[in-house]
Design a protein around this motif. Structure first.
Motif, short mmCIF file in Angstrom:
data_model
loop_
_atom_site.label_atom_id
_atom_site.label_comp_id
_atom_site.label_asym_id
_atom_site.label_seq_id
_atom_site.Cartn_x
_atom_site.Cartn_y
_atom_site.Cartn_z
N VAL A 1 -17.55 -23.99 18.49
CA VAL A 1 -16.46 -24.68 17.81
C VAL A 1 -16.50 -26.15 18.20
CG1 VAL A 1 -14.80 -24.09 19.65
CG2 VAL A 1 -13.98 -24.71 17.35
N ARG A 2 -16.26 -27.01 17.20
CA ARG A 2 -16.25 -28.46 17.39
C ARG A 2 -15.02 -29.04 16.70
NH1 ARG A 2 -21.49 -27.02 16.18
NH2 ARG A 2 -23.15 -27.84 17.54
N ALA B 1 -18.89 -23.31 23.38
CA ALA B 1 -19.72 -22.18 22.95
C ALA B 1 -19.21 -20.91 23.59
CB ALA B 1 -21.18 -22.42 23.31
N ALA B 2 -19.81 -19.78 23.17
CA ALA B 2 -19.39 -18.47 23.68
C ALA B 2 -19.38 -18.48 25.20
CB ALA B 2 -20.35 -17.41 23.15
N GLY B 3 -18.29 -17.97 25.76
CA GLY B 3 -18.12 -17.93 27.21
C GLY B 3 -17.27 -19.05 27.76
N ASP B 4 -17.04 -20.10 26.96
CA ASP B 4 -16.24 -21.23 27.43
C ASP B 4 -14.75 -20.95 27.25
OD1 ASP B 4 -18.55 -22.60 28.00
OD2 ASP B 4 -18.56 -23.75 26.11
N ARG C 1 -8.08 -26.97 10.30
CA ARG C 1 -9.24 -27.59 10.94
C ARG C 1 -8.93 -27.85 12.41
NH1 ARG C 1 -13.50 -29.01 7.98
NH2 ARG C 1 -13.25 -29.04 5.69
N VAL C 2 -9.98 -27.85 13.22
CA VAL C 2 -9.84 -28.09 14.65
C VAL C 2 -9.66 -29.60 14.87
CG1 VAL C 2 -10.95 -27.90 16.90
CG2 VAL C 2 -11.23 -26.07 15.20
#
Length: 465
Positions: free
Chosen positions: A275-276, A306-309, A291-292
């Protein structure tokens, strides 16, 4: 005090540099060990730790003293990991033990799982997040039922790599024919499981043959040692970061401060994808799009998670979100449903019955659910579901259908548990009843063996939902 502080400063800096090197410059391999009782699993783990120089001197001294007191000529390396045996002797529940060690090539997290059949549930726990499983077999007995059970668990969980360690090869006079027969037997079963490649290594954990260094006593074997394979096996470390975003909301952050009067952040851990800021997202179960605006961490705003963050997402729009909701990418959006199939492993001694009232945890969501039917139990040898039993007993692997009080955006299980994993909980005492994977995992491995779906049933106690 000043002199002492000055003396300790270089040591502290050295420790910091070492920690940074271990975490940033070396790839991390998560792996689990599995095997039947007395196959030598504790000795193998102890040998790995000892020969890779990952044992503290006081630990080794203790092992040597205990071994000498027992009349042994050489240290019993299984004592390095025999905390589980001590638990068994005291009647304490035996659990997975995690051990950490490093070599110049890699760092390792080892999930050491107990071998007895009654603790198969712990093998499921230990193998659920690993990149590789080491399955031990005794060269004298070969592939047994527990070997097949552990291989089936690894396949159902989607573990990408399997290492077959044929232990105690010294007790069959280092016979190549014995090793070849066991490796061939296991390879046939692995292909039935849909496992593409298995690495088989003949070892003697007691004497150290092919554990850390290659053995001259096994001249007919020219492959890697166990540690060499662990150091060089190809890792797909980014598989969870691939695909669409999955972000279960754990907490909504609304600070009461003059500096941030309008701050509304959604805290959680990225389960899959990336995600950004600026990314379009969909909020489930409502289906609203936004939207982010920013991605916050404890160290400040970042441009990518990313995954795990573990992060906090800020959205452009004022969206009604709470714990248990899911933020996903705009592509393949899972449709919230209230009834779906699950492949479960029974964790509790208490039987799981049809029409059982349970709590179901999926991601950060906790909801009431009914086990509307038990559709079949897995036959480890035939690799198919047999007719439905009256109930599920401890360690049973089965396919069930559940119905939930609230719609859930479930999707089929992905290896590593990025999505699709769940837990069934006893509402009476909060005990875990079963660990589950959304979908029919056996059908995913073997569509041709998929039995017809059961007829729809009406829950006996609708008031629970």
């Amino acid at each position: 005090m000043t002199a002492q502080t000055d003396t300790l400063a270089p040591v502290s800096a050295l420790a910091h540099d070492l920690a940074e090197e271990l975490t940033t410059n070396r790839a991390l391999l998560r792996f689990a060990t599995a095997g039947s009782v007395d196959d030598g699993k504790s000795t193998l783990v102890g040998r790995l730790l000892h020969d890779s120089k990952s044992v503290l001197s006081d630990q080794l001294d203790s092992v040597e003293r205990t071994s000498a007191a027992r009349g042994l000529d050489t240290p019993d390396l299984s004592l390095l990991v025999d905390g589980l045996r001590a638990e068994r002797e005291q009647g304490i529940t035996i659990d997975v033990a995690y051990r950490y060690f490093a070599t110049p090539a890699r760092t390792f997290i080892l999930a050491d799982t107990p071998g007895h059949v009654q603790y198969t549930r712990n093998t499921v726990t230990g193998a659920s997040t690993v990149d590789l499983v080491v399955i031990l077999v005794d060269a004298r007995t070969g592939v047994v039922a527990q070997t097949r059970r552990h291989a089936a668990v690894a396949a159902l969980l989607g573990v990408p790599h399997l290492l077959l360690a044929v232990n105690k090869i010294d007790l069959v006079d280092y016979d190549e024919a014995v090793f070849d027969r066991i490796a061939a037997d296991f390879d046939v079963y692995a292909r039935d499981l849909g496992i593409g490649e298995v690495t088989a290594i003949p070892i003697s954990a007691l004497h150290g043959d092919n554990v850390v260094t290659r053995s001259e006593r096994i001249g007919w074997y020219d492959g890697p040692s166990v540690l060499e394979h662990l150091e060089n096996v190809e890792l797909d470390s980014d598989h969870k970061a691939q695909g669409e975003l999955r972000f279960p909301v754990q907490y909504v952050i609304r600070p009461r401060s003059d500096e941030l009067p309008d701050y509304r952040g959604y805290a959680g851990r990225v389960a899959a994808g990336t995600v950004r800021p600026g990314d379009e997202v969909v909020v489930l179960p409502s289906g609203r799009r936004s939207r982010v605006a920013a991605v916050d961490t404890a160290d400040g705003t970042v441009d990518l998670a990313a995954a795990g963050d573990s992060v906090t997402l800020l959205l452009d729009d004022d969206v009604d979100l709470s714990r248990g909701d899911l933020i996903v990418g705009p592509g393949q959006t899972p449709e919230p449903v209230t009834s779906f199939a699950v492949t479960v492993t029974q964790l509790a001694e208490k039987p799981l019955l049809p029409n059982a009232r349970v709590l179901l945890r999926y991601g950060t969501t906790l909801t009431r659910a009914l086990v509307t039917s038990i559709d079949g139990r897995l036959d480890i040898d035939a690799l198919r579901f047999t007719p439905a039993p009256d109930s599920l007993a401890l360690n049973d692997i089965a396919r069930i259908t559940v119905r939930t009080a609230d719609p859930l955006p479930v999707e089929d299980y992905r290896p590593g548990g990025a999505v699709g994993s769940l837990l069934l909980i006893d509402p009476a005492d909060g005990a875990s009843l079963a660990a589950g994977m959304v979908g029919d995992r056996v059908a995913a491995l073997h569509p041709e063996r998929h039995a017809a779906a059961p007829e729809e049933t009406t829950p006996a106690e609708e008031d629970w939902l």
